[in-house]
Scaffold this motif. Structure first.
Motif, PDB file in Angstrom:
ATOM      1  N   THR A 214      32.293  61.012  14.501  1.00 14.83           N
ATOM      2  CA  THR A 214      32.313  60.574  15.907  1.00 14.83           C
ATOM      3  C   THR A 214      33.288  59.430  16.155  1.00 14.83           C
ATOM      4  O   THR A 214      33.536  59.071  17.293  1.00 14.83           O
ATOM      5  CB  THR A 214      30.915  60.111  16.357  1.00 14.83           C
ATOM      6  OG1 THR A 214      30.387  59.246  15.369  1.00 14.83           O
ATOM      7  CG2 THR A 214      29.986  61.290  16.551  1.00 14.83           C
TER       8      THR A 214
ATOM      9  N   ARG B 224      32.541  61.072  20.238  1.00 12.41           N
ATOM     10  CA  ARG B 224      32.314  62.509  20.046  1.00 12.41           C
ATOM     11  C   ARG B 224      30.858  62.852  19.774  1.00 12.41           C
ATOM     12  O   ARG B 224      30.555  63.945  19.323  1.00 12.41           O
ATOM     13  CB  ARG B 224      33.151  63.011  18.850  1.00 12.41           C
ATOM     14  CG  ARG B 224      34.623  63.139  19.133  1.00 12.41           C
ATOM     15  CD  ARG B 224      35.353  63.673  17.925  1.00 12.41           C
ATOM     16  NE  ARG B 224      35.307  65.107  17.783  1.00 12.41           N
ATOM     17  CZ  ARG B 224      34.705  65.735  16.778  1.00 12.41           C
ATOM     18  NH1 ARG B 224      34.080  65.080  15.839  1.00 12.41           N
ATOM     19  NH2 ARG B 224      34.732  67.049  16.709  1.00 12.41           N
ATOM     20  N   TYR B 225      29.980  61.883  20.042  1.00 11.63           N
ATOM     21  CA  TYR B 225      28.598  62.123  19.622  1.00 11.63           C
ATOM     22  C   TYR B 225      27.968  63.256  20.434  1.00 11.63           C
ATOM     23  O   TYR B 225      28.325  63.514  21.576  1.00 11.63           O
ATOM     24  CB  TYR B 225      27.771  60.837  19.781  1.00 11.63           C
ATOM     25  CG  TYR B 225      26.894  60.857  20.994  1.00 11.63           C
ATOM     26  CD1 TYR B 225      25.572  61.273  20.903  1.00 11.63           C
ATOM     27  CD2 TYR B 225      27.393  60.518  22.239  1.00 11.63           C
ATOM     28  CE1 TYR B 225      24.774  61.332  22.026  1.00 11.63           C
ATOM     29  CE2 TYR B 225      26.600  60.579  23.364  1.00 11.63           C
ATOM     30  CZ  TYR B 225      25.302  60.988  23.250  1.00 11.63           C
ATOM     31  OH  TYR B 225      24.520  61.061  24.358  1.00 11.63           O
ATOM     32  N   SER B 226      27.039  63.916  19.814  1.00 15.19           N
ATOM     33  CA  SER B 226      26.171  64.835  20.546  1.00 15.19           C
ATOM     34  C   SER B 226      24.795  64.735  19.914  1.00 15.19           C
ATOM     35  O   SER B 226      24.675  64.518  18.720  1.00 15.19           O
ATOM     36  CB  SER B 226      26.694  66.268  20.463  1.00 15.19           C
ATOM     37  OG  SER B 226      26.725  66.688  19.123  1.00 15.19           O
TER      38      SER B 226
ATOM     39  N   LYS C  29      29.540  67.427  14.126  1.00 16.03           N
ATOM     40  CA  LYS C  29      28.653  66.429  14.745  1.00 16.03           C
ATOM     41  C   LYS C  29      28.584  65.136  13.941  1.00 16.03           C
ATOM     42  O   LYS C  29      28.062  64.135  14.411  1.00 16.03           O
ATOM     43  CB  LYS C  29      27.238  67.003  14.886  1.00 16.03           C
ATOM     44  CG  LYS C  29      27.110  68.021  16.003  1.00 16.03           C
ATOM     45  CD  LYS C  29      25.668  68.444  16.166  1.00 16.03           C
ATOM     46  CE  LYS C  29      25.520  69.384  17.347  1.00 16.03           C
ATOM     47  NZ  LYS C  29      24.134  69.828  17.539  1.00 16.03           N
TER      48      LYS C  29
END
Lengths: 81, 272
Positions: A51, B213-215, A48
Motif C-alpha cells: 500500500t 492503495r489500501y482496501s 492488498k
C-alpha cells in the motif's frame, strides 16, 4: 537495441512482512516501461499487501513508470493499535 | 490570592512543591489540585512529581504542557501507553475516546487490561488510572466511537490528536477530521514485529499517502497480531512527537514516516 526490448535494472527493497519468505533487497531486471504495479504483479506480491510505494525515496502511485537504476521500496499496510 | 501565593512559597521545598504541601494548602483553600499546580508553575514552583523532568523540561515548559489539551483516539494497546505517558509527563487535559470494554485478547499488550478490568469500559478504567498517577490532570472520558460526525465536537479545544485506532478506514477519517479542524495528528500503527509513526499537519495528507492503495478494514496485523513490546515503543514515539509539537522544540516526523522493523532491527525514515 530497440526501446521495446530494452531492460531496466531496479533495486527492489521489501519492507516489514513483505520480505517474509521472499527477500530483503534484490537487483531485478524488467522490461523498459514497467510500472510499479507491474513489478508487484511480476514478483507475485499480494496486491492488498502493498500500500505504500517509494521510488528513490519519494512517494509514488502504482502507475508510476520505473526508470533504469531506480530504487523501488514497497511497504505493507499496518493497521493495528 | 496573595495569601495563597505566600502559602505556596512557604510550603515549597526550594522550588519544589511536595504532595504533602499540596494537601495542607488544599485544606486551607478551596482551590482544586489543578488550580493550585497551575498557580505554582506560574510563579516558578514545580510540583515535585516532575522533579525528574526538570533538567530536560523547564518549569515554563512544564506549565505549557499542563495547559495543553490532547485527544487520544483509541484506548487499547497504543492508547493505553500514550495516555499513561501523557499523564506522567504532565499534559494537563486529556480527552480519551473509545466505545469498547476490555476483553481477554487485550491482555497480551494493553497496559490497562488485567484480571480486574476485564469487561469494564476502557475509558473509565484509563481515567481512574490517570487520576491515580496524576490527580492534577483533567481527563475527559468519551465512551463513544470516533466518527466523522462526532470528531469536530470531540476535538473542540484540542491541540494535538493521537491516533491509537485499530482500523485503517477510521484512521483516514481521523486524518480528514483533523485536516478540517486544523489540528496536527500523530499517527501510529502496529502489526507483528513492525510499527510506524508519522506526524501530519493540516494540508499535508500524509495518511492518504501511507494508505494510498489500501482496501479492507485491517492491515498485516490481521494475520500477524500485535506484540507486547512493539506497542509501547510505537506509543512512546507518538508521545515524543506530541510533546515536541506542544513545546515547539526539536525535530518531528512532520511530512515523514518512521518505519520500525524489530525483527531485523531496521528503522527507516521516509519523506513524503
Amino acid at each position: 537495441m530497440s526501446v521495446s526490448s530494452a531492460k531496466i535494472k531496479i533495486f527492489l527493497k521489501l519492507f516489514a512482512s513483505l520480505r517474509l519468505d521472499r527477500f530483503d533487497t534484490a537487483y531485478r531486471e524488467y522490461d523498459s516501461g514497467t510500472s510499479v504495479a507491474g513489478v508487484i504483479r511480476i514478483e507475485g506480491l499480494p496486491e492488498k499487501e502493498v500500500t505504500l510505494m517509494l521510488v528513490n525515496g519519494r512517494h509514488v502511485e502504482c502507475d508510476h513508470t520505473l526508470a533504469d537504476g531506480d530504487t523501488l521500496a514497497l511497504f505493507p499496510p499496518l493497521g493495528g493499535g | 490570592m496573595k495569601k495563597f501565593i505566600d502559602a505556596l512559597k512557604n510550603y515549597a521545598e526550594g522550588d519544589l512543591l511536595p504532595l504533602e504541601a499540596e494537601r495542607i494548602i488544599a485544606e486551607e483553600s478551596d482551590l482544586t489540585i489543578a488550580e493550585m499546580e497551575d498557580a505554582a508553575l506560574c510563579i516558578g514552583i514545580l510540583p515535585a512529581r516532575y522533579a525528574r523532568n526538570r533538567n530536560t523540561i523547564s518549569i515554563a515548559e512544564q506549565r505549557i504542557l499542563f495547559q495543553s489539551s490532547v485527544a487520544v483516539v483509541g484506548c487499547g494497546g497504543l492508547g493505553g501507553y500514550i495516555i499513561e505517558e501523557l499523564a506522567r509527563i504532565g499534559v494537563g487535559h486529556i480527552t480519551v475516546i473509545d466505545p469498547d470494554s476490555f476483553e481477554e485478547h487485550n491482555l497480551n499488550r494493553q497496559i490497562n487490561s488485567d484480571m480486574d478490568t476485564l469487561g469494564r469500559i476502557k475509558v473509565t478504567v484509563v481515567s481512574e488510572r490517570v487520576l491515580k498517577i496524576n490527580p492534577a490532570v483533567t481527563i475527559l472520558p468519551l465512551a463513544e466511537p470516533f466518527t466523522i460526525k462526532n470528531g469536530a465536537r470531540q476535538f473542540a479545544d484540542i491541540q494535538v490528536v493521537a491516533d491509537a485506532l485499530d482500523s485503517i478506514p477510521r484512521r483516514l477519517e481521523l486524518a480528514e477530521v483533523c485536516e478540517k479542524c486544523g489540528i496536527p495528528m500523530v499517527h501510529g500503527s502496529v502489526g507483528g514485529w513492525y510499527g510506524q509513526v508519522a506526524t501530519q499537519f493540516p494540508g499535508e495528507n500524509t495518511l492518504q499517502k501511507i494508505y494510498s492503495r489500501y482496501s479492507g478494514e485491517r492491515g498485516i496485523e490481521k494475520d500477524l497480531g500485535n506484540l507486547s513490546f512493539v506497542v509501547p515503543l510505537i506509543a512512546s514515539i507518538e508521545v515524543s512527537e506530541i510533546v515536541k509539537i506542544l513545546l515547539g522544540v526539536g525535530s518531528t516526523l512532520r511530512g515523514k514516516m518512521l518505519s520500525l522493523n524489530l525483527l531485523d532491527m531496521e528503522f527507516t525514515e521516509i519523506s513524503f
